[in-house]
Enzyme design. Structure first.
Site, PDB file in Angstrom:
ATOM      1  N   ARG A  57      72.112  55.449  28.997  1.00  0.00           N
ATOM      2  CA  ARG A  57      72.427  54.614  30.171  1.00  0.00           C
ATOM      3  C   ARG A  57      71.151  54.324  30.955  1.00  0.00           C
ATOM      4  O   ARG A  57      71.081  53.350  31.701  1.00  0.00           O
ATOM      5  CB  ARG A  57      73.476  55.284  31.067  1.00  0.00           C
ATOM      6  CG  ARG A  57      73.773  54.484  32.348  1.00  0.00           C
ATOM      7  CD  ARG A  57      75.131  54.803  32.950  1.00  0.00           C
ATOM      8  NE  ARG A  57      75.284  56.214  33.268  1.00  0.00           N
ATOM      9  CZ  ARG A  57      74.799  56.805  34.377  1.00  0.00           C
ATOM     10  NH1 ARG A  57      74.136  56.100  35.264  1.00  0.00           N
ATOM     11  NH2 ARG A  57      74.993  58.083  34.580  1.00  0.00           N
ATOM     12  N   TYR A 110      73.359  28.258  38.219  1.00  0.00           N
ATOM     13  CA  TYR A 110      74.451  28.732  37.353  1.00  0.00           C
ATOM     14  C   TYR A 110      75.659  29.164  38.207  1.00  0.00           C
ATOM     15  O   TYR A 110      75.503  29.976  39.137  1.00  0.00           O
ATOM     16  CB  TYR A 110      73.918  29.898  36.527  1.00  0.00           C
ATOM     17  CG  TYR A 110      74.863  30.476  35.502  1.00  0.00           C
ATOM     18  CD1 TYR A 110      75.350  29.707  34.449  1.00  0.00           C
ATOM     19  CD2 TYR A 110      75.244  31.815  35.571  1.00  0.00           C
ATOM     20  CE1 TYR A 110      76.195  30.252  33.506  1.00  0.00           C
ATOM     21  CE2 TYR A 110      76.089  32.368  34.624  1.00  0.00           C
ATOM     22  CZ  TYR A 110      76.565  31.584  33.595  1.00  0.00           C
ATOM     23  OH  TYR A 110      77.397  32.135  32.666  1.00  0.00           O
ATOM     24  N   LYS A 207      71.425  33.377  25.145  1.00  0.00           N
ATOM     25  CA  LYS A 207      71.217  31.977  24.764  1.00  0.00           C
ATOM     26  C   LYS A 207      70.047  31.911  23.767  1.00  0.00           C
ATOM     27  O   LYS A 207      70.148  32.480  22.712  1.00  0.00           O
ATOM     28  CB  LYS A 207      71.012  31.128  26.014  1.00  0.00           C
ATOM     29  CG  LYS A 207      72.007  31.451  27.160  1.00  0.00           C
ATOM     30  CD  LYS A 207      73.438  31.000  26.895  1.00  0.00           C
ATOM     31  CE  LYS A 207      74.456  31.578  27.874  1.00  0.00           C
ATOM     32  NZ  LYS A 207      74.300  31.175  29.270  1.00  0.00           N
TER      33      LYS A 207
END
Ligand code: PLP
Length: 386
Positions: A57, A110, A207
């Protein structure tokens, strides 16, 4: 497109030092914990969790390898990788801002980033959006005494306008305001905002950087001090940690990022040539068409393959019918993968919101993938027939 040679080597080089064997494809450290030879070593590691490999983590060597490369590509000191772009974006806001602060968003930002800012109003964060700033004076005028962050996207979402990053960074520096940019459209290969004076760069790696539509990830690049603040105040506690396998897929994506970008730029420019002569196509949106050539050359080393165009006098029905005729272009959200995709801004019930955002109702966004350009143009031609 003229890529920096060091950048291409950064993407394509064999990882050194991992296990001392220098495998061409680095190992996936698929482990949640790392064990220690004695208790003092464990205690020492826990005192420096940002730099120690204790628990995945926090830190994991496969993840660290991606972070090293992205930091160097952006010319930043350090990087933190996240389980998604939104994980990175939320960690920047939660790690660097306080109740009472104001964020000024500039450009076409965005949507989920703005939604997050709206949610954070419950915790005392305020914000404004300057969607189409008329020059640096308009940005200066929108700054409030409590503005602590200017957040931009350039090229912006959906219509890809470029902002003058040097001017915005200079303005913010003079007022002690942190500047953040979502650099996902350009990737670090085409634009390096830190070299223009920006403080923080965020990316979705889902992306272009990942590039194969098989993983979701995000990254923040900044100074070591800011990354440490984000690490302790947001990353480690929010828990949006990326798994080692997904980090490895990002490394795999990086290796072909330079050639994929070169290919989609070449194809996108051909697609644009076709679209600009088509009678049903109105305005076209792509930074290659921006007449401010000095601004473009100062920021971008080339152009990616995400662009949009206006279907003339089209409402939802015309947009939908055109999209439904596409065959090679697939219908999906997201972009930047190997495959060509199309999406409209119109969702059937949001014409009013589109008008308010200054977006044409007939706006169609395409992500040009790796298929031959002639094939993509033929697909668009048949879909655009009346
Ligand atoms: C997709 C996207 C994001 C969010 O990234 P996820 O990995 O989907 O969380 C952020 N910014 C831009 C510009 C995007 O297109």
């Amino acid at each position: 497109m003229e890529l920096d040679c060091d950048d291409v080597l950064e993407c394509t080089s064999v990882s050194d030092g991992l296990g001392g064997l220098n495998p061409a494809a680095p190992p996936i450290y698929q482990t949640s914990i790392f064990t220690f030879p004695d208790y003092d070593a464990l205690v020492a590691a826990l005192a420096d969790e940002n730099r120690s490999t204790i628990y995945s983590r926090g830190r994991n060597p496969t993840v660290t390898e991606v972070e090293r490369r992205l930091a160097r590509l952006e010319r930043g000191e350090d990087c933190k990788l996240f389980a998604s772009g939104m994980g990175a974006i939320s960690a920047v806001m939660l790690g660097l801002l306080e109740a009472g602060n104001h964020v000024l968003f500039v450009g076409q930002v965005y949507g989920p980033t703005l939604q997050l800012a709206q949610h954070l109003a419950r915790f005392g964060l305020s914000h404004d959006l300057l969607r189409q700033p008329a020059g640096i004076e308009a940005i200066a005028a929108a700054i409030r005494p409590e503005t602590r962050m200017i957040w931009v996207e350039s090229p912006g979402t959906m219509t890809f306008e470029l902002l003058d990053l040097d001017a915005i960074a200079a303005l913010a520096k003079a007022r002690g305001i942190t500047t953040v940019i979502d650099n996902s459209w350009a990737t670090p290969l085409l634009q390096k905002p830190l070299t223009h004076g920006f403080d923080v760069v965020v990316h979705t790696c889902s992306k272009y950087i990942g590039g194969h539509s098989d993983t979701v990830a995000g990254a923040v690049i900044s100074t070591a001090a800011r990354i440490e603040q984000i690490f302790y105040r947001a990353f480690l506690l929010n828990g949006a940690a990326i798994g080692p396998l997904d980090a490895w897929l990002i490394l795999r994506g990086l290796r072909t990022l330079p050639v994929r970008l070169a290919q989609v730029e070449a194809s996108a420019l051909q697609v644009i040539d076709f679209l600009r002569q088509h009678p049903r196509v109105g305005r076209l949106f792509h930074p290659s068409l921006d007449p401010r050539t000095e601004l473009v050359a100062r920021h971008l080393r080339g152009f990616s393959g995400l662009l949009s165009f206006e279907l003339r006098s089209a409402g939802y029905a015309e947009v939908r019918d055109m999209l439904n005729r596409l065959k090679t272009f697939r219908l999906a959200i997201s972009w930047g993968g190997f495959e060509s995709l199309a999406l409209a801004a119109h969702r059937g019930n949001n014409a009013e919101a589109l008008h308010q955002a200054g977006l044409p109702e007939g706006l169609i966004r395409i992500s040009v993938g790796l298929e031959p350009a002639d094939h993509l143009i033929a697909d668009l031609r048949q879909a655009l027939r009346n």
